[in-house]
Design a protein around this motif. Sequence first.
Motif, PDB file in Angstrom:
ATOM      1  N   ASN A 271      50.182 -40.514  29.220  1.00 11.59           N
ATOM      2  CA  ASN A 271      48.996 -40.383  30.058  1.00 11.59           C
ATOM      3  C   ASN A 271      48.028 -41.511  29.733  1.00 11.59           C
ATOM      4  O   ASN A 271      48.030 -42.059  28.623  1.00 11.59           O
ATOM      5  CB  ASN A 271      48.323 -39.039  29.828  1.00 11.59           C
ATOM      6  N   ALA A 272      47.217 -41.869  30.708  1.00 13.02           N
ATOM      7  CA  ALA A 272      46.174 -42.872  30.451  1.00 13.02           C
ATOM      8  C   ALA A 272      45.131 -42.284  29.491  1.00 13.02           C
ATOM      9  O   ALA A 272      44.796 -41.100  29.570  1.00 13.02           O
ATOM     10  CB  ALA A 272      45.534 -43.290  31.771  1.00 13.02           C
ATOM     11  N   PHE A 273      44.607 -43.134  28.596  1.00 12.84           N
ATOM     12  CA  PHE A 273      43.594 -42.672  27.642  1.00 12.84           C
ATOM     13  C   PHE A 273      42.628 -43.813  27.342  1.00 12.84           C
ATOM     14  O   PHE A 273      42.948 -44.995  27.491  1.00 12.84           O
ATOM     15  CB  PHE A 273      44.245 -42.162  26.346  1.00 12.84           C
ATOM     16  N   TYR A 274      41.432 -43.431  26.926  1.00 17.60           N
ATOM     17  CA  TYR A 274      40.427 -44.384  26.481  1.00 17.60           C
ATOM     18  C   TYR A 274      40.485 -44.458  24.964  1.00 17.60           C
ATOM     19  O   TYR A 274      40.641 -43.435  24.271  1.00 17.60           O
ATOM     20  CB  TYR A 274      39.021 -43.954  26.923  1.00 17.60           C
ATOM     21  N   THR A 275      40.361 -45.665  24.407  1.00 16.89           N
ATOM     22  CA  THR A 275      40.376 -45.837  22.950  1.00 16.89           C
ATOM     23  C   THR A 275      39.171 -45.181  22.293  1.00 16.89           C
ATOM     24  O   THR A 275      39.196 -44.848  21.107  1.00 16.89           O
ATOM     25  CB  THR A 275      40.405 -47.325  22.599  1.00 16.89           C
ATOM     26  N   SER A 276      38.110 -44.985  23.054  1.00 13.13           N
ATOM     27  CA  SER A 276      36.909 -44.256  22.606  1.00 13.13           C
ATOM     28  C   SER A 276      36.236 -43.717  23.861  1.00 13.13           C
ATOM     29  O   SER A 276      36.747 -43.899  24.973  1.00 13.13           O
ATOM     30  CB  SER A 276      35.969 -45.174  21.825  1.00 13.13           C
ATOM     31  N   GLN A 277      35.104 -43.057  23.697  1.00 10.17           N
ATOM     32  CA  GLN A 277      34.474 -42.450  24.851  1.00 10.17           C
ATOM     33  C   GLN A 277      34.096 -43.478  25.906  1.00 10.17           C
ATOM     34  O   GLN A 277      34.150 -43.199  27.093  1.00 10.17           O
ATOM     35  CB  GLN A 277      33.223 -41.675  24.397  1.00 10.17           C
ATOM     36  N   TYR A 278      33.718 -44.675  25.485  1.00 16.40           N
ATOM     37  CA  TYR A 278      33.362 -45.741  26.411  1.00 16.40           C
ATOM     38  C   TYR A 278      34.167 -47.013  26.114  1.00 16.40           C
ATOM     39  O   TYR A 278      33.685 -48.124  26.258  1.00 16.40           O
ATOM     40  CB  TYR A 278      31.870 -46.054  26.329  1.00 16.40           C
ATOM     41  N   GLY A 279      35.419 -46.809  25.723  1.00 14.70           N
ATOM     42  CA  GLY A 279      36.226 -47.946  25.284  1.00 14.70           C
ATOM     43  C   GLY A 279      37.193 -48.440  26.356  1.00 14.70           C
ATOM     44  O   GLY A 279      36.993 -48.265  27.562  1.00 14.70           O
ATOM     45  N   TYR A 280      38.290 -49.062  25.876  1.00 19.15           N
ATOM     46  CA  TYR A 280      39.324 -49.607  26.750  1.00 19.15           C
ATOM     47  C   TYR A 280      40.229 -48.477  27.271  1.00 19.15           C
ATOM     48  O   TYR A 280      40.479 -47.493  26.559  1.00 19.15           O
ATOM     49  CB  TYR A 280      40.176 -50.631  25.999  1.00 19.15           C
ATOM     50  N   LYS A 281      40.721 -48.691  28.462  1.00 17.99           N
ATOM     51  CA  LYS A 281      41.659 -47.722  29.047  1.00 17.99           C
ATOM     52  C   LYS A 281      43.057 -48.334  29.009  1.00 17.99           C
ATOM     53  O   LYS A 281      43.253 -49.477  29.417  1.00 17.99           O
ATOM     54  CB  LYS A 281      41.266 -47.395  30.493  1.00 17.99           C
ATOM     55  N   MET A 282      44.046 -47.549  28.529  1.00 15.85           N
ATOM     56  CA  MET A 282      45.403 -48.071  28.376  1.00 15.85           C
ATOM     57  C   MET A 282      46.417 -46.954  28.435  1.00 15.85           C
ATOM     58  O   MET A 282      46.077 -45.764  28.432  1.00 15.85           O
ATOM     59  CB  MET A 282      45.536 -48.836  27.043  1.00 15.85           C
ATOM     60  N   VAL A 283      47.715 -47.335  28.477  1.00 16.45           N
ATOM     61  CA  VAL A 283      48.848 -46.413  28.379  1.00 16.45           C
ATOM     62  C   VAL A 283      49.854 -47.013  27.411  1.00 16.45           C
ATOM     63  O   VAL A 283      49.855 -48.219  27.152  1.00 16.45           O
ATOM     64  CB  VAL A 283      49.527 -46.160  29.744  1.00 16.45           C
ATOM     65  N   ILE A 284      50.739 -46.152  26.894  1.00 16.54           N
ATOM     66  CA  ILE A 284      51.818 -46.574  25.998  1.00 16.54           C
ATOM     67  C   ILE A 284      53.141 -46.413  26.735  1.00 16.54           C
ATOM     68  O   ILE A 284      53.385 -45.385  27.378  1.00 16.54           O
ATOM     69  CB  ILE A 284      51.833 -45.747  24.700  1.00 16.54           C
ATOM     70  N   GLN A 285      54.031 -47.423  26.651  1.00 14.93           N
ATOM     71  CA  GLN A 285      55.354 -47.385  27.246  1.00 14.93           C
ATOM     72  C   GLN A 285      56.402 -47.394  26.137  1.00 14.93           C
ATOM     73  O   GLN A 285      56.341 -48.219  25.226  1.00 14.93           O
ATOM     74  CB  GLN A 285      55.565 -48.584  28.178  1.00 14.93           C
ATOM     75  N   LEU A 286      57.349 -46.461  26.263  1.00 15.11           N
ATOM     76  CA  LEU A 286      58.387 -46.312  25.238  1.00 15.11           C
ATOM     77  C   LEU A 286      59.762 -46.435  25.899  1.00 15.11           C
ATOM     78  O   LEU A 286      60.066 -45.725  26.847  1.00 15.11           O
ATOM     79  CB  LEU A 286      58.263 -44.955  24.542  1.00 15.11           C
ATOM     80  N   TYR A 287      60.586 -47.369  25.382  1.00 14.01           N
ATOM     81  CA  TYR A 287      61.956 -47.582  25.850  1.00 14.01           C
ATOM     82  C   TYR A 287      62.908 -47.055  24.774  1.00 14.01           C
ATOM     83  O   TYR A 287      63.129 -47.704  23.748  1.00 14.01           O
ATOM     84  CB  TYR A 287      62.221 -49.066  26.110  1.00 14.01           C
ATOM     85  N   LEU A 288      63.480 -45.865  25.006  1.00 14.29           N
ATOM     86  CA  LEU A 288      64.329 -45.244  23.987  1.00 14.29           C
ATOM     87  C   LEU A 288      65.668 -45.967  23.837  1.00 14.29           C
ATOM     88  O   LEU A 288      66.342 -45.794  22.815  1.00 14.29           O
ATOM     89  CB  LEU A 288      64.573 -43.774  24.339  1.00 14.29           C
ATOM     90  N   ASN A 289      66.054 -46.791  24.817  1.00 17.27           N
ATOM     91  CA  ASN A 289      67.290 -47.581  24.701  1.00 17.27           C
ATOM     92  C   ASN A 289      66.982 -49.079  24.698  1.00 17.27           C
ATOM     93  O   ASN A 289      67.865 -49.900  24.882  1.00 17.27           O
ATOM     94  CB  ASN A 289      68.240 -47.236  25.849  1.00 17.27           C
ATOM     95  N   GLY A 290      65.712 -49.444  24.502  1.00 17.31           N
ATOM     96  CA  GLY A 290      65.325 -50.845  24.441  1.00 17.31           C
ATOM     97  C   GLY A 290      64.968 -51.414  25.806  1.00 17.31           C
ATOM     98  O   GLY A 290      65.453 -50.946  26.839  1.00 17.31           O
TER      99      GLY A 290
END
Length: 395
Positions: A271-290
Motif C-alpha cells: 500500500n502507499a504510505f507516507y514516511t511521516s505525517q507530512y513526509g514523502y509518499k512511496m510504495v515498496i515493490q517485491l520480486y519473489l523470483n527476481g
Amino acid sequence: MPNTLDPECLLCREKIITNEAIFNCGSIRPDDTKRKEIEQLEISCLYGSLPPPGAPTQYASEELHGFISSKKQGCLFEAVGCKFQGLKLEIQGHQSISTLQHMDLLLEKIIPSKEVSPLRSCYARNLVSREKGKFENQLPRSLSHLGKMGRTIHLPEEHCKAMEALESKISKVEVKVADVEEKMAQVCEKVEDCSVKMKAFVQDSEPQNHRSCNLVDSKVRACPRFCSGAYPDFSGPVEIAHNGIYIWKIPNFSIRKQEALNGTRECLESNAFYTSQYGYKMVIQLYLNGDQLVRGNYISMHIRLLKGDFDALVQWPLKAKVDLLILNQKQQEHSILRRFVPDLTAPWGRRPMGNANVPAGISRFVSLEEFQGRCQEFVCDDVLFVKVEAELDQM
C-alpha cells in the motif's frame, strides 16, 4: 362435228364443248320460266353476298370466281415458314390471330439462329418481346398491302429500319454480355486464387503468430518496471509510517511465490504510505523470483516515489537513506537488511511530475538459495513481513 355456236358458261365465260346431240342444235336458249322461278328464291351464300334479285345473270367476275372457289390457298407468310392452308376467309382469320407467330418467323428469317449462352439469350428474348409489342398494332394494317404484293413479302421501309435497329441492339447486348461474362470469369478466378492463398497464409502464420505472442508476452514480463510506470494504480489505502518505520505484511506467501514462479504476478506492491505525517509518499515493490536482471536467482526489492499531498514541503531530490529488511520472525536481529542509498543525479528521486517516478532499488537483495534455506525463519503461518526504515533527519 362440234357446233360453232357452242354455249358459254355464264360465270366463267368458257366454251362448253361436247359431242352430245342435245348441244348440236346451233345454240342454247335459257328457259325463261325456270329463270324467273330461280330469281324469286331467297338464297343465303356461305361465301359472301350474291347479286341481288333481278340483276343480270351474267354478273360474274374473276374475283367472285376465286372467292367461291373450293381450292385451298397458302398463308401469305408461307415464304418464311408458315404452313397454314385454307380458303380465303380462313386465310384472313388465320392472319388476324397469328400476328405474333408470323413475327417470330420473320425474326428467325432475319436473325440466323446460333448457339448463345443462357444469359445472352435472356437479353435477346426480352428485347425481341419489347419490339414485338411495338409492331403488333402496325402489322395488321399492313396485311392488306402485303396481300396485294403476292407471295413475295416486302416489309415496309419503317419496319425494315426497326428490324435493323433491333438486330443492332441485340448485337450490342451480346457484346456487352460477353464482356461481362469474361470479367466475371476473371473475378471468380481471382477470388478462388485469393481463397487458396488465404488458407495457405492462415496455415503458415498460425504457428508464427503463436511464437510472436509468446515473444511479446515474454518481453512484457521482462520489463515490469516499465509496465508499472506506464500504468500505475495507487487507488488503495494510504498509510503513515511511525517514526519513519513502515512494516508490510504479505499473507498467503506460498500462493504469491507460485505466482511469481509462473510469471502470472511477478511483482508484489505494498500500500502507499507516507514516511511521516507530512513526509514523502512511496510504495515498496517485491520480486519473489527476481526482476528482469536476476530472474530465477535472487529476490529483488525496489522503492517508488509517488506524487504526495505534501511534496511542496519536503526537500528534492530525496537524499534520505532507506533501510529495507525481510524480517526474521524468530530472531529479528538475524533479519536480512540492505541499505538503499539514493543517487542524487538519477530521475527516480526527483519530485514526481506525474502519478509516480520510475522505481529504483536493490536487484540482488538476497539469493533464492539462501532464502529457501532459511525460509522457516522468514515465513510463519504462510506470512512474510517486510520492514522499511527511513532516516528522518535527512528529510
